[in-house]
Design an enzyme around this catalytic site. Structure first.
Site, mmCIF file in Angstrom:
data_model
loop_
_atom_site.group_PDB
_atom_site.id
_atom_site.type_symbol
_atom_site.label_atom_id
_atom_site.label_comp_id
_atom_site.label_asym_id
_atom_site.label_seq_id
_atom_site.Cartn_x
_atom_site.Cartn_y
_atom_site.Cartn_z
ATOM 1 N N GLU A 9 32.011 -35.902 -39.207
ATOM 2 C CA GLU A 9 32.881 -35.046 -40.021
ATOM 3 C C GLU A 9 34.199 -35.774 -40.270
ATOM 4 O O GLU A 9 35.262 -35.405 -39.779
ATOM 5 C CB GLU A 9 33.090 -33.704 -39.327
ATOM 6 N N HIS A 12 37.441 -29.482 -38.281
ATOM 7 C CA HIS A 12 36.026 -29.838 -38.456
ATOM 8 C C HIS A 12 35.705 -30.035 -39.923
ATOM 9 O O HIS A 12 36.525 -29.749 -40.797
ATOM 10 C CB HIS A 12 35.120 -28.735 -37.892
ATOM 11 N N GLU A 61 37.467 -25.445 -40.851
ATOM 12 C CA GLU A 61 36.381 -26.173 -41.499
ATOM 13 C C GLU A 61 36.814 -26.613 -42.888
ATOM 14 O O GLU A 61 37.300 -25.810 -43.684
ATOM 15 C CB GLU A 61 35.144 -25.279 -41.616
#
Length: 985
Positions: A791, A885, A970
């Protein structure tokens, strides 16, 4: 009521006719009403009574079966009711005895189809010869009785879903019969008027190939070639797509499963782990269940029956059995987890709590240092006695004002999530890159090291002799330099410093090369990159090309051109094939097989000490020609879906373009899709599940320059050496009079790499006591990133965060004056260095180790948690914890948090009865971001706590440390479909 009580046959017929008309006019709603009124049971009893007559009343039988066929689908228990009443054989016998009476057997077959939805009924009917009977009805092309043919095929398809019936059909050779019937209808139905019949035959084939024997019979009957050829002939007619899709599904299912062409699915590299005492937690290597994409994105394995063109990942769904329902477990409980004596080791990482900055104060008032946890508590008590604002008081005031903090005054706040540098540039940066023919002190001749005494090489920049195209006509001995003037390269990028960082980076494969993009850096492309519109039918086309491999095996080259397990098998340099390489930091490519002249299968390496987690890729390609479309298939991906199906493209960096002052990673590729392939995963690699397959990412690239050197990546690479370079440059560039910046080494990783810990805040306004007290009492904000190596966008977001906090922006200055930022920018350096996608060198997902981290196997997690435990011990809980993330199956940027009430609301537990009181402050930061950051999507945020996430950073920091605002943030790997960052063609 009348049907139950009347004895007059004609009255019964009249009532049945009326009911048929009513149901036909009212559709499913009226059929459901009849079912609820007991209509099914009454009709079955009438059918049983009528069957005792000799001969039975044909008209009555037709009407009864017609009505049963209409209301049957609305009665979920009709199969059981029919079996109990003995109605199964009544309908079957009517068909056997009246094969020529199409008016009677048509509704009978419709009822048998309804009965067959019950598996017990299907087996019972099969034993009584219904399969053989139906094959007497269906047959070659004929314009007569097409309605009967259609119903018979539908009934047969339903019956063949039973494994017993499917085996019976295989044993009697009916697979070959079905293929013959399909070809006959395909050839004669030139005007495509009987597509439903053709699809009915395919549905029967689809049902029978659900069993292994059926698939083998299909292959033996040359079914792959038959369906391939017929589907190719249907491609020109869009209305025949249902036939093509069903044929494709059958062929994919019957395609022989193969193992990956590897000696072992375990990683090509191995790291010897430290010996753990038997009493301690032992790493269960090589048998770890695969986790989901990130901290909080679950989705189940789905078997799509048709090519989907819509994103089914937009809404988040939770499995009720995965949501934590135990209120006692949901309630945060502050637990140090370790003795206070053990936590004192972390005092060294908080010098800001004892720094006095040569304090000016009255001579009668001493300023004690926080030499220990107990001293810190005493210090707060002394402050309170001297009427100095305590940490707790200041924190509460800032907490109250959290919702008012805004970045809207920032002119460049939209770069917070980007990779562009926010620090103002004082002057242009002139960078010089030398061609291979020009030796210099930094770049040695081909094959030698980049620096004297170092084993580092600059990849293909030296070894391939890449020159700009304008230089092609010049003599190879020319000493002219290729001068690049790139004004937009970030000032935190330094080529020479990067090489110095590489020298101290420890990798398991002991990399000796440096990827050119990491060495030279890159700038954003000068144009907007829209999310790619996926052409209709591209997945189907790619699957057909894969099926051709089985049908036309002589056309397949099947030549290994790159193999980490056997480097001696490499093809000669003069061969007309692409050259591959990934032996550099963060590289991941294990094997490449040339399939056709311009098509290559690529296999990614597993995470070290693991046998799965394949998604991240980063590799080099050279030796290409222009004007040719090269197809790349990465064949061992594991996720069931990807944003590659919804507009995402792989990234490419061209060295030729860089030499022309365009050093950019750009989105490239056409005919991109992500689909299940015919390579099977072992049950161990699939977490104990059998029958799982790998997935393929396929894309086609046409290169702009001949003999270029290009790099492909899953996302913008960000190596560990890049991080070290950025941190060193930031430290050297900051103003120490205004910014308190400190870089510590939290710990060493398993491979011996350091894990940096960063502290950023504003220097005290002066060295007076009150200002230093305010400095020390600022609340903490704790940030971390890159626990999952694949990631990489998490690192770019962290880079933007660091540069923003270090900038002269007024909002950044306000943040520094209000908070102390403790930042761990890379929690998994070893995984990043060695090209892992998910794990550390222990072969484990570090974001599943926060509950009980082992200091030997998970040192970065153990000590990161220790820092937080230390802050809890000295009553300095962070105001916010956020773990960065990346997300591969959603767009935009969003957060996951923790809430007891919102978790309970997703279950059957009554929240009111639990007497829950919860501060809604956990929503404050996401709301602020949704109002200030165009990429942030509040609608994608979730605050549900799931059982499967109980050992993640977000949940553990919330539950054990007691940080209410504990988040996972995210960021999409694809792009945005909202706000100012939404780009469309």
């Amino acid at each position: 009521f009348l049907l139950q009580n009347t004895k007059d046959p004609q009255t019964v017929l009249n009532i049945l006719n009326i009911l048929i008309e009513v149901v036909s006019a009212g559709g499913g709603r009226r059929a459901s009403v009849l079912v609820t009124k007991g209509g099914t049971q009454i009709l079955l009893q009438l059918l049983l009574t009528a069957s005792r007559e000799s001969p039975p009343n044909e008209e009555l039988m037709v009407l009864l079966h017609t009505l049963l066929a209409k209301i049957g689908p609305k009665d979920k228990k009709i199969g059981m009711k029919a079996r109990i009443n003995g109605a199964l054989n009544i309908s079957l016998n009517l068909v056997k005895q009246n094969l020529q009476n199409h008016r009677l057997i048509l509704p009978c077959l419709q009822v048998l189809r309804v009965y067959s939805t019950n598996s017990v009924n299907a087996v019972s009917l099969g034993k009584n010869g219904v399969v053989e009977l139906l094959f007497k009805i269906i047959g070659p092309f004929s314009k007569k009785n097409t309605s009967l043919m259609k119903v018979a095929l539908d009934t047969l398809a339903a019956l063949l879903k039973s494994k017993t019936n499917a085996r019976r059909a295989v044993d009697r050779g009916y697979v070959q019969v079905l293929l013959t019937i399909y070809v006959d209808w395909h050839r004669h139905d030139s005007r495509h008027r009987y597509m439903l019949i053709r699809k009915g035959v395919l549905q029967c084939i689809k049902s029978v190939t659900n069993i292994k024997l059926g698939r083998k019979a299909f292959i033996d009957a040359n079914g792959m070639k038959i369906l391939y050829n017929t589907s190719q002939e249907c491609l020109a007619v869009r209305t025949l797509d249902p036939l093509v899709n069903t044929s494709s599904l059958i062929m994919r299912k019957c395609f022989p499963k193969n193992r990956l062409p590897l000696p072992t699915i375990k990683s090509a590299f191995h790291f010897q782990l430290p010996v753990i005492p038997a009493s301690g937690p032992v790493a269960q290597l090589y048998n770890l269940p695969p986790d989901d994409e990130s901290d909080d994105n679950d989705d189940t394995e789905t078997e799509s029956e048709i090519e989907t063109e819509n994103d089914d990942d937009k809404d988040q769904h939770f499995k009720n059995d995965d949501i934590e329902t135990d209120i006692n477990k949901l309630k945060p409980r502050q637990e140090l987890g370790r003795p206070i004596e053990d936590l004192k080791m972390y005092e060294q990482f908080f010098p800001e709590l004892s720094e006095n900055f040569q304090v000016k104060r009255p001579v009668f008032l001493e300023l004690p240092k926080t030499d220990s946890i107990n001293d810190s508590r005493q210090y707060q008590e002394d402050d309170q006695r001297n009427v100095i604002p305590s940490c707790q008081c200041l924190s509460q005031e800032i907490v109250k004002g959290l919702d008012r903090i805004s970045l809207q005054n920032s002119e460049k706040s939209d770069q917070y999530f980007g990779t562009e540098c926010i620090i103002k540039k004082e002057s242009k940066t002139n960078l010089t890159t030398l061609a291979c023919s020009k030796p210099c002190e930094n770049v040695s001749p081909c094959g030698s090291s980049l620096f004297e005494g170092s084993s580092v090489q600059l990849g293909k920049l030296c070894c391939a002799g890449v020159d700009s195209e304008e230089e092609d006509s010049r003599s190879s001995s020319s000493e002219e330099q290729v001068m690049l003037e790139v004004s937009d390269i970030s000032p935190v990028h330094d080529c020479n410093l990067y090489i110095e960082m590489v020298k101290t980076t420890k990798s398991i494969p002991e990399y000796s090369e440096v990827a050119y993009p990491d060495y030279f850096g890159h700038i954003p492309p000068p144009f907007k990159e829209p999310i790619l519109e996926r052409p209709y039918g591209v997945q189907r086309t790619k699957i057909s090309q894969d099926i051709e491999r089985l049908i036309h095996q002589n056309d397949i080259i099947d030549r290994v051109v790159y193999d980490l397990d056997n480097m001696s098998c490499l093809v000669p340099e003069e061969a007309d094939v692409l050259k591959f390489n990934s032996k550099f930091e963060s590289g991941n490519l294990r094997k490449v097989i040339q399939i056709r002249k311009n098509e290559y299968d690529l296999i990614l390496n597993s995470d070290i000490n693991s046998n799965h987690y394949h998604q991240w890729f980063y590799f080099e390609v050279s030796g290409m020609k222009t004007g040719i479309g090269y197809r790349f298939n990465i064949i061992n991906c594991e996720k069931s879906n990807s944003q590659f199906n919804y507009g995402m493209q792989p990234l490419m960096y061209s060295v030729q373009e860089a030499l022309h002052s365009r050093p950019c990673w750009t989105r490239v590729g056409t005919d991109i899709c992500y689909y299940k392939n015919h390579f099977s995963r072992s049950s161990i690699a699939a977490g104990g599940q059998k029958g799982k397959s790998y997935y393929t990412i396929t894309f086609t690239v046409t290169f702009q320059h001949k003999d270029d050197v290009c790099y492909f990546a899953y996302h913008y690479p960000y190596t560990y050496s890049t991080l070290k370079m950025h941190l060193q440059k930031l430290e050297s560039m900051h103003n120490p009079q205004q910014i308190y910046f400190r870089q510590d080494v939290l710990c060493e990783t398993l491979a011996g790499n350091s894990c940096p810990l960063i502290t950023i805040t504003a220097m005290p306004e002066s060295n007076y006591y009150e200002h230093i007290c305010q400095f020390r009492n600022r609340p903490y904000v704790f940030l971390s990133a890159r626990v999952h190596p694949g990631e990489t966008n998490a690192s770019w977001v962290m880079k933007g965060t660091l540069e923003y906090l270090m900038s002269n922006n007024p909002s950044a200055q306000c943040l520094r004056e209000s908070y102390i930022f403790k930042i761990i920018p890379m929690l998994n350096p070893d995984g990043v260095i060695n090209g892992n996608h998910r794990c550390s060198l222990s072969g484990e997902d570090l974001n599943r180790q926060w509950q009980n981290p082992n200091p030997d196997l998970h040192p970065t997690i153990y000590h990161a948690k220790g820092l937080l435990q230390y802050l809890a011990a000295i009553k300095r809980l962070p105001l916010v914890y956020c773990d960065y993330h990346g997300h591969s199956r959603k767009k935009n940027v969003f957060m996951y948090g923790c809430s007891i009430k919102e978790t309970v609301w997703h279950t059957n537990v009554n929240a009111a009865s639990c007497d829950l009181m919860e501060d809604p402050g956990y929503r404050a930061l996401p709301m602020i971001l949704s109002q200030t950051a165009p990429a942030f999507c509040m609608g994608s945020c979730s605050f549900v706590v799931e059982k499967s996430k109980e050992s993640t950073a977000r949940v553990v920091v919330w539950r054990e440390i007691g940080v209410q605002r504990s988040y996972t943030m995210e960021s999409t790997l694809c792009g945005c479909d909202q706000g100012k960052y939404k780009v469309s063609k």
